[in-house]
Design a protein around this motif. Structure first.
Motif, PDB file in Angstrom:
ATOM      1  N   ASP A  83       0.838  -1.186   0.000  1.00 57.75           N
ATOM      2  CA  ASP A  83       0.000   0.000   0.000  1.00 57.75           C
ATOM      3  C   ASP A  83       0.879   1.244   0.000  1.00 57.75           C
ATOM      4  OD1 ASP A  83      -2.266  -1.504   0.076  1.00 57.75           O
ATOM      5  OD2 ASP A  83      -2.547  -1.346   2.257  1.00 57.75           O
ATOM      6  N   ALA A  84       0.347   2.323  -0.540  1.00 55.62           N
ATOM      7  CA  ALA A  84       1.079   3.587  -0.517  1.00 55.62           C
ATOM      8  C   ALA A  84       1.341   3.978   0.929  1.00 55.62           C
ATOM      9  CB  ALA A  84       0.248   4.670  -1.217  1.00 55.62           C
ATOM     10  N   GLY A  85       2.561   4.382   1.194  1.00 53.86           N
ATOM     11  CA  GLY A  85       2.893   4.801   2.551  1.00 53.86           C
ATOM     12  C   GLY A  85       3.409   3.676   3.423  1.00 53.86           C
ATOM     13  N   THR A  86       3.443   2.443   2.897  1.00 51.55           N
ATOM     14  CA  THR A  86       3.962   1.337   3.687  1.00 51.55           C
ATOM     15  C   THR A  86       5.464   1.501   3.889  1.00 51.55           C
ATOM     16  OG1 THR A  86       2.284  -0.167   2.866  1.00 51.55           O
ATOM     17  CG2 THR A  86       4.259  -1.163   3.779  1.00 51.55           C
ATOM     18  N   SER A  87       5.916   1.348   5.100  1.00 52.58           N
ATOM     19  CA  SER A  87       7.336   1.511   5.400  1.00 52.58           C
ATOM     20  C   SER A  87       8.144   0.406   4.746  1.00 52.58           C
ATOM     21  CB  SER A  87       7.545   1.481   6.916  1.00 52.58           C
ATOM     22  OG  SER A  87       8.912   1.413   7.226  1.00 52.58           O
ATOM     23  N   ALA A  88       9.312   0.758   4.220  1.00 50.42           N
ATOM     24  CA  ALA A  88      10.152  -0.225   3.537  1.00 50.42           C
ATOM     25  C   ALA A  88      10.670  -1.278   4.499  1.00 50.42           C
ATOM     26  CB  ALA A  88      11.327   0.482   2.857  1.00 50.42           C
ATOM     27  N   ASP A  89      10.805  -0.903   5.790  1.00 54.76           N
ATOM     28  CA  ASP A  89      11.328  -1.873   6.740  1.00 54.76           C
ATOM     29  C   ASP A  89      10.219  -2.517   7.583  1.00 54.76           C
ATOM     30  OD1 ASP A  89      12.619   0.613   9.131  1.00 54.76           O
ATOM     31  OD2 ASP A  89      10.622   0.303   8.260  1.00 54.76           O
ATOM     32  N   GLU A  90       8.971  -2.403   7.117  1.00 55.08           N
ATOM     33  CA  GLU A  90       7.862  -3.059   7.815  1.00 55.08           C
ATOM     34  C   GLU A  90       8.051  -4.575   7.765  1.00 55.08           C
ATOM     35  OE1 GLU A  90       3.022  -3.495   7.207  1.00 55.08           O
ATOM     36  OE2 GLU A  90       4.068  -1.689   6.543  1.00 55.08           O
ATOM     37  N   GLU A  91       7.721  -5.238   8.848  1.00 57.85           N
ATOM     38  CA  GLU A  91       7.874  -6.693   8.901  1.00 57.85           C
ATOM     39  C   GLU A  91       7.003  -7.352   7.832  1.00 57.85           C
ATOM     40  OE1 GLU A  91       9.628  -8.988  10.677  1.00 57.85           O
ATOM     41  OE2 GLU A  91      10.843  -7.303  11.336  1.00 57.85           O
ATOM     42  N   PRO A  92       7.565  -8.228   6.998  1.00 57.26           N
ATOM     43  CA  PRO A  92       6.749  -8.905   5.988  1.00 57.26           C
ATOM     44  C   PRO A  92       5.789  -9.886   6.644  1.00 57.26           C
ATOM     45  CG  PRO A  92       8.943  -9.849   6.057  1.00 57.26           C
ATOM     46  CD  PRO A  92       8.970  -8.641   6.953  1.00 57.26           C
ATOM     47  N   GLN A  93       4.650 -10.074   6.019  1.00 56.87           N
ATOM     48  CA  GLN A  93       3.677 -11.032   6.520  1.00 56.87           C
ATOM     49  C   GLN A  93       4.090 -12.439   6.107  1.00 56.87           C
ATOM     50  OE1 GLN A  93       0.841  -9.047   4.191  1.00 56.87           O
ATOM     51  NE2 GLN A  93      -0.109  -7.932   5.874  1.00 56.87           N
ATOM     52  N   ARG A  94       3.822 -13.380   6.964  1.00 53.47           N
ATOM     53  CA  ARG A  94       4.209 -14.770   6.700  1.00 53.47           C
ATOM     54  C   ARG A  94       3.116 -15.455   5.877  1.00 53.47           C
ATOM     55  NH1 ARG A  94       3.329 -19.399   9.956  1.00 53.47           N
ATOM     56  NH2 ARG A  94       2.551 -18.054  11.623  1.00 53.47           N
ATOM     57  N   PRO A  95       3.435 -15.928   4.654  1.00 53.86           N
ATOM     58  CA  PRO A  95       2.412 -16.578   3.841  1.00 53.86           C
ATOM     59  C   PRO A  95       2.098 -17.982   4.357  1.00 53.86           C
ATOM     60  CG  PRO A  95       4.507 -16.636   2.691  1.00 53.86           C
ATOM     61  CD  PRO A  95       4.725 -15.825   3.935  1.00 53.86           C
ATOM     62  N   VAL A  96       0.823 -18.304   4.500  1.00 58.25           N
ATOM     63  CA  VAL A  96       0.398 -19.620   4.972  1.00 58.25           C
ATOM     64  C   VAL A  96      -0.801 -20.090   4.169  1.00 58.25           C
ATOM     65  CG1 VAL A  96       1.211 -19.183   7.348  1.00 58.25           C
ATOM     66  CG2 VAL A  96      -1.165 -18.684   6.739  1.00 58.25           C
ATOM     67  N   ASP A  97      -1.081 -21.396   4.288  1.00 59.18           N
ATOM     68  CA  ASP A  97      -2.331 -21.938   3.768  1.00 59.18           C
ATOM     69  C   ASP A  97      -3.209 -22.286   4.969  1.00 59.18           C
ATOM     70  OD1 ASP A  97      -1.159 -24.193   4.831  1.00 59.18           O
ATOM     71  OD2 ASP A  97      -0.958 -25.249   2.922  1.00 59.18           O
ATOM     72  N   ALA A  98      -4.269 -23.065   4.754  1.00 51.86           N
ATOM     73  CA  ALA A  98      -5.199 -23.371   5.850  1.00 51.86           C
ATOM     74  C   ALA A  98      -4.499 -24.107   6.985  1.00 51.86           C
ATOM     75  CB  ALA A  98      -6.377 -24.192   5.324  1.00 51.86           C
ATOM     76  N   ALA A  99      -3.633 -25.068   6.668  1.00 48.35           N
ATOM     77  CA  ALA A  99      -2.930 -25.809   7.715  1.00 48.35           C
ATOM     78  C   ALA A  99      -1.898 -24.925   8.405  1.00 48.35           C
ATOM     79  CB  ALA A  99      -2.260 -27.052   7.129  1.00 48.35           C
ATOM     80  N   GLY A 100      -1.230 -24.073   7.643  1.00 52.70           N
ATOM     81  CA  GLY A 100      -0.207 -23.200   8.207  1.00 52.70           C
ATOM     82  C   GLY A 100      -0.772 -22.138   9.128  1.00 52.70           C
ATOM     83  N   TYR A 101      -2.080 -21.877   9.031  1.00 53.16           N
ATOM     84  CA  TYR A 101      -2.724 -20.922   9.937  1.00 53.16           C
ATOM     85  C   TYR A 101      -2.624 -21.402  11.379  1.00 53.16           C
ATOM     86  CZ  TYR A 101      -6.551 -18.378  12.224  1.00 53.16           C
ATOM     87  OH  TYR A 101      -7.303 -17.622  13.094  1.00 53.16           O
ATOM     88  N   TRP A 102      -2.629 -22.738  11.577  1.00 55.00           N
ATOM     89  CA  TRP A 102      -2.627 -23.311  12.920  1.00 55.00           C
ATOM     90  C   TRP A 102      -1.227 -23.681  13.368  1.00 55.00           C
ATOM     91  CZ3 TRP A 102      -6.856 -22.480  15.442  1.00 55.00           C
ATOM     92  CH2 TRP A 102      -8.085 -22.433  14.758  1.00 55.00           C
ATOM     93  N   SER A 103      -0.996 -23.574  14.666  1.00 57.14           N
ATOM     94  CA  SER A 103       0.248 -24.020  15.276  1.00 57.14           C
ATOM     95  C   SER A 103      -0.074 -24.962  16.427  1.00 57.14           C
ATOM     96  CB  SER A 103       1.041 -22.825  15.835  1.00 57.14           C
ATOM     97  OG  SER A 103       1.370 -21.921  14.807  1.00 57.14           O
ATOM     98  N   ILE A 104       0.843 -25.874  16.715  1.00 57.90           N
ATOM     99  CA  ILE A 104       0.713 -26.706  17.907  1.00 57.90           C
ATOM    100  C   ILE A 104       1.133 -25.844  19.097  1.00 57.90           C
ATOM    101  CG2 ILE A 104       1.365 -28.856  19.029  1.00 57.90           C
ATOM    102  CD1 ILE A 104      -0.086 -29.183  16.329  1.00 57.90           C
ATOM    103  N   VAL A 105       0.265 -25.752  20.094  1.00 59.14           N
ATOM    104  CA  VAL A 105       0.509 -24.866  21.227  1.00 59.14           C
ATOM    105  C   VAL A 105       0.492 -25.669  22.528  1.00 59.14           C
ATOM    106  CG1 VAL A 105      -0.485 -22.882  20.031  1.00 59.14           C
ATOM    107  CG2 VAL A 105      -1.956 -24.320  21.458  1.00 59.14           C
TER     108      VAL A 105
END
Length: 255
Positions: A83-105
């Motif tokens: 998006d316009a105005g997004t900082s260049a050093d903003e943390e990138p989002q981690r790409p996941v699928d449906a299974a990757g959405y969940w973690s063992i906790v």
């Protein structure tokens, strides 16, 4: 209540709507006294579980209203322009699928601030009818938003980016597990549909075992979901039916 997706409708979104519809119907039919019974979620009454679902449907609404805003991409997706105005050093989002959405906790202890808040918030409603009214209001809005969502649109949640269709698929597991928790706490409550149980099972095994051909496990879907997530202990026969590497790691709470 499983069904084949209508022409032009995404099967993952249809599965979400089915799983949520069955769960809401079961909650809507509960007598008021059932809300004071223990649920299948350790330490939570049925009213606490229903209050947690209010938080869940809020999460659905917020996520569907939060497009991926950095140059992130979901598996197989075309990268999204920042998006316009997004900082260049903003943390990138981690790409996941449906299974990757969940973690063992770790298994919940009730000491997490949000987990500890839920029983107090649920008690503040007083009349269960006020709680179910709120859940119906938000749940209906979330279902409308999900029904109208573009399944390929990338959305952001908790630092992850995924397709709306995969987000819908991930939530079939959430609705189905909590439907089982409701059945555990309120006798006579209709169980999740066979389609929802099968879809939740397939996703949970992918979360645990990773991609690839799922291992063959001769345990009914509802029982396996409860066993794998630590909702109940496996019998000797059930334990023997699990692949050794899965049996040795029990349980697998997801969050």
């Amino acid at each position: 209540m499983g069904r084949t997706a209508a022409p032009g409708r995404d099967a993952r979104i249809e599965a979400y709507l089915d799983a949520w519809g069955d769960l809401w119907s079961a909650i809507d039919a509960l007598p008021s006294e059932a809300f004071s019974e223990p649920s299948g979620c350790r330490g939570w009454l049925v009213r606490d579980l229903v209050c947690h679902l209010v938080i869940d449907v809020q999460d659905v609404l917020i996520t569907l209203a939060t497009p991926a805003g950095t140059s992130a991409e979901a598996p197989g997706a075309t990268p999204v322009e920042a998006d316009a105005g997004t900082s260049a050093d903003e943390e990138p989002q981690r790409p996941v699928d449906a299974a990757g959405y969940w973690s063992i906790v770790d298994a919940p202890t009730g000491e997490d601030p949000l987990d500890a808040l839920i029983p107090r918030l649920a008690a503040a409603y007083g009349d269960p009818a006020l709680l179910t009214f709120h859940l119906d209001d938000l749940g209906s809005a979330a279902s409308r938003a999900m029904r109208d969502a573009d399944p390929d649109r990338l959305v952001e949640t908790q630092g992850m980016v995924l397709r709306a269709g995969d987000f819908a698929d991930a939530y079939v597991l959430e609705w189905t597990l909590h439907h089982l928790d409701l059945v555990e706490g309120a006798s006579g409550t209709p169980a999740p549909s066979a389609a929802s149980l099968a879809r939740a099972r397939e996703l949970l095994i992918r979360v645990i075992a990773g991609p690839g051909d799922p291992p063959s496990i001769d345990v009914p879907d509802a029982d396996l979901l409860r066993i794998l997530t630590g909702r109940r202990t496996a019998s000797a026969d059930e334990l023997a039916a699990l692949p050794p590497r899965i049996a040795q790691g029990l349980p697998y709470p997801v969050g």
